[in-house]
Design an enzyme around this catalytic site. Sequence first.
Site, PDB file in Angstrom:
ATOM      1  N   GLU A 210      -6.753   4.669   7.994  1.00 12.73           N
ATOM      2  CA  GLU A 210      -6.522   6.086   7.663  1.00 12.73           C
ATOM      3  C   GLU A 210      -7.742   6.685   6.973  1.00 12.73           C
ATOM      4  O   GLU A 210      -8.043   7.869   7.142  1.00 12.73           O
ATOM      5  CB  GLU A 210      -5.251   6.212   6.810  1.00 12.73           C
TER       6      GLU A 210
ATOM      7  N   GLY B 158       3.033  -1.120   4.179  1.00 12.88           N
ATOM      8  CA  GLY B 158       3.052   0.294   3.826  1.00 12.88           C
ATOM      9  C   GLY B 158       4.454   0.734   3.451  1.00 12.88           C
ATOM     10  O   GLY B 158       4.937   0.491   2.344  1.00 12.88           O
ATOM     11  N   GLY B 159       5.145   1.358   4.389  1.00  9.05           N
ATOM     12  CA  GLY B 159       6.452   1.968   4.133  1.00  9.05           C
ATOM     13  C   GLY B 159       7.445   1.066   3.416  1.00  9.05           C
ATOM     14  O   GLY B 159       8.132   1.505   2.478  1.00  9.05           O
TER      15      GLY B 159
ATOM     16  N   HIS C  56      -9.330   1.109   5.050  1.00 12.85           N
ATOM     17  CA  HIS C  56      -8.067   1.319   5.774  1.00 12.85           C
ATOM     18  C   HIS C  56      -8.329   2.262   6.949  1.00 12.85           C
ATOM     19  O   HIS C  56      -9.139   3.188   6.836  1.00 12.85           O
ATOM     20  CB  HIS C  56      -7.005   1.902   4.831  1.00 12.85           C
TER      21      HIS C  56
ATOM     22  N   ASN D 226       0.869  -1.183   0.000  1.00 13.87           N
ATOM     23  CA  ASN D 226       0.000   0.000   0.000  1.00 13.87           C
ATOM     24  C   ASN D 226       0.900   1.226   0.000  1.00 13.87           C
ATOM     25  O   ASN D 226       1.527   1.534   1.021  1.00 13.87           O
ATOM     26  CB  ASN D 226      -0.886  -0.035   1.251  1.00 13.87           C
ATOM     27  N   TRP D 227       0.960   1.886  -1.131  1.00  9.78           N
ATOM     28  CA  TRP D 227       1.858   3.048  -1.241  1.00  9.78           C
ATOM     29  C   TRP D 227       1.281   4.303  -0.574  1.00  9.78           C
ATOM     30  O   TRP D 227       1.964   5.309  -0.459  1.00  9.78           O
ATOM     31  CB  TRP D 227       2.175   3.337  -2.714  1.00  9.78           C
ATOM     32  N   LYS D 228      -0.003   4.251  -0.194  1.00 10.80           N
ATOM     33  CA  LYS D 228      -0.659   5.415   0.431  1.00 10.80           C
ATOM     34  C   LYS D 228      -0.452   6.649  -0.456  1.00 10.80           C
ATOM     35  O   LYS D 228      -0.441   6.511  -1.682  1.00 10.80           O
ATOM     36  CB  LYS D 228      -0.132   5.610   1.865  1.00 10.80           C
TER      37      LYS D 228
ATOM     38  N   GLU E 284      -5.020  -4.945  10.590  1.00  9.11           N
ATOM     39  CA  GLU E 284      -4.020  -3.910  10.798  1.00  9.11           C
ATOM     40  C   GLU E 284      -4.306  -3.172  12.107  1.00  9.11           C
ATOM     41  O   GLU E 284      -5.137  -2.242  12.137  1.00  9.11           O
ATOM     42  CB  GLU E 284      -4.042  -2.895   9.646  1.00  9.11           C
TER      43      GLU E 284
ATOM     44  N   GLY F 163       2.894   2.200  10.870  1.00  3.74           N
ATOM     45  CA  GLY F 163       3.881   3.268  10.748  1.00  3.74           C
ATOM     46  C   GLY F 163       4.598   3.608  12.043  1.00  3.74           C
ATOM     47  O   GLY F 163       5.231   4.656  12.142  1.00  3.74           O
TER      48      GLY F 163
ATOM     49  N   SER G 103       3.767  -2.159  10.254  1.00  4.25           N
ATOM     50  CA  SER G 103       5.218  -2.213  10.511  1.00  4.25           C
ATOM     51  C   SER G 103       5.851  -3.543  10.101  1.00  4.25           C
ATOM     52  O   SER G 103       6.775  -4.012  10.767  1.00  4.25           O
ATOM     53  CB  SER G 103       5.523  -1.885  11.976  1.00  4.25           C
TER      54      SER G 103
HETATM   55  P1  13P Z   1       3.337   0.377   7.560  1.00  2.00           P
HETATM   56  O1  13P Z   1       3.819  -0.930   6.937  1.00  2.00           O
HETATM   57  O2  13P Z   1       4.046   1.570   7.009  1.00  2.00           O
HETATM   58  O3  13P Z   1       3.269   0.299   9.036  1.00  2.00           O
HETATM   59  O4  13P Z   1       1.804   0.553   7.039  1.00  2.00           O
HETATM   60  C1  13P Z   1       0.937  -0.503   7.169  1.00  2.00           C
HETATM   61  C2  13P Z   1      -0.308  -0.164   6.442  1.00  2.00           C
HETATM   62  O5  13P Z   1      -1.067   0.694   6.846  1.00  2.00           O
HETATM   63  C3  13P Z   1      -0.596  -0.896   5.194  1.00  2.00           C
HETATM   64  O6  13P Z   1      -1.882  -0.652   4.749  1.00  2.00           O
END
Ligand code: 13P
Length: 250
Positions: free
Chosen positions: A95, A230-231, A93, A9-11, A163, A169, A209
């Site tokens: 977010e 994510g990251g 998600h 997920n590149w957000k 999640e 994050g 994470s």
């Molecule tokens: P991180 O891997 O950056 O913690 O993000 C997880 C995430 O929200 C994937 O959707």
Amino acid sequence: MRRKLAAGNWKMNGLTASLSELTALASAHPDPAADLLICPPATLIAAAAQVCAGSPLAIGGQDCHAERSGAHTGDISAEMLADSGASAVILGHSERREDHEESSEDVRAKARAAHAAGLTAVICMGESLAQREAANTLNVIGGQLSLSVPDKSTAENLVIAYEPIWAIGTGKVPTTAQIGEVHDFIRTHLESRFGSDVGRGVRLLYGGSVKPDNAAEIFSVPNVDGALVGGASLKATDFSPIIKALEESA
Ligand code: 13P
């Protein structure tokens, strides 16, 4: 047997230059022992799908509108995502639940739209730190499962991502026992609601994470069929070892 799935997920990250990460990833994994999915920002979906055509890398969106079309300025329909080359969409998600006040009912309506457009819905759920500390995690997940997942889901068109909000994050990861407890709970819920064929077929991802150095341990947990990253999905050099860890866990 469920095929493992590594999803990124590149957000709100990524410009045209980031497409080179997809080329690098595709050439590092020409014949992966797991499904691979990258969800870039909407602006890159069509180009990403073109870059990945003929490779094992599938492309997905990060949200869609519940309606097929209409007067919804700035929104994107599931059909538009599919038309751009996406085969999946992340929905619900945390977010989006927080930033856009999306309820579980909203998420279910979006998932229905995704299914109608032929997309796999990757439905996210997870508890806050306060909810975990109040020993409320399974109640929260149970409610999100009941309300966010549409009745007509199948093993092919549904993926659930657990999640925990406090792990996203932050570099904080639940213990394997904590992950296992929630994933077992989700599996049992899906089996009792959809029957054992569908319930056992839906892939359950862990997200929050996930990094190259903790991936193998997370993938050793029963009922963890992959990760939503994510990251560490932004760079092929970070995502690639996570894919390898998943392949080795298969
Ligand atoms: P991180 O891997 O950056 O913690 O993000 C997880 C995430 O929200 C994937 O959707």
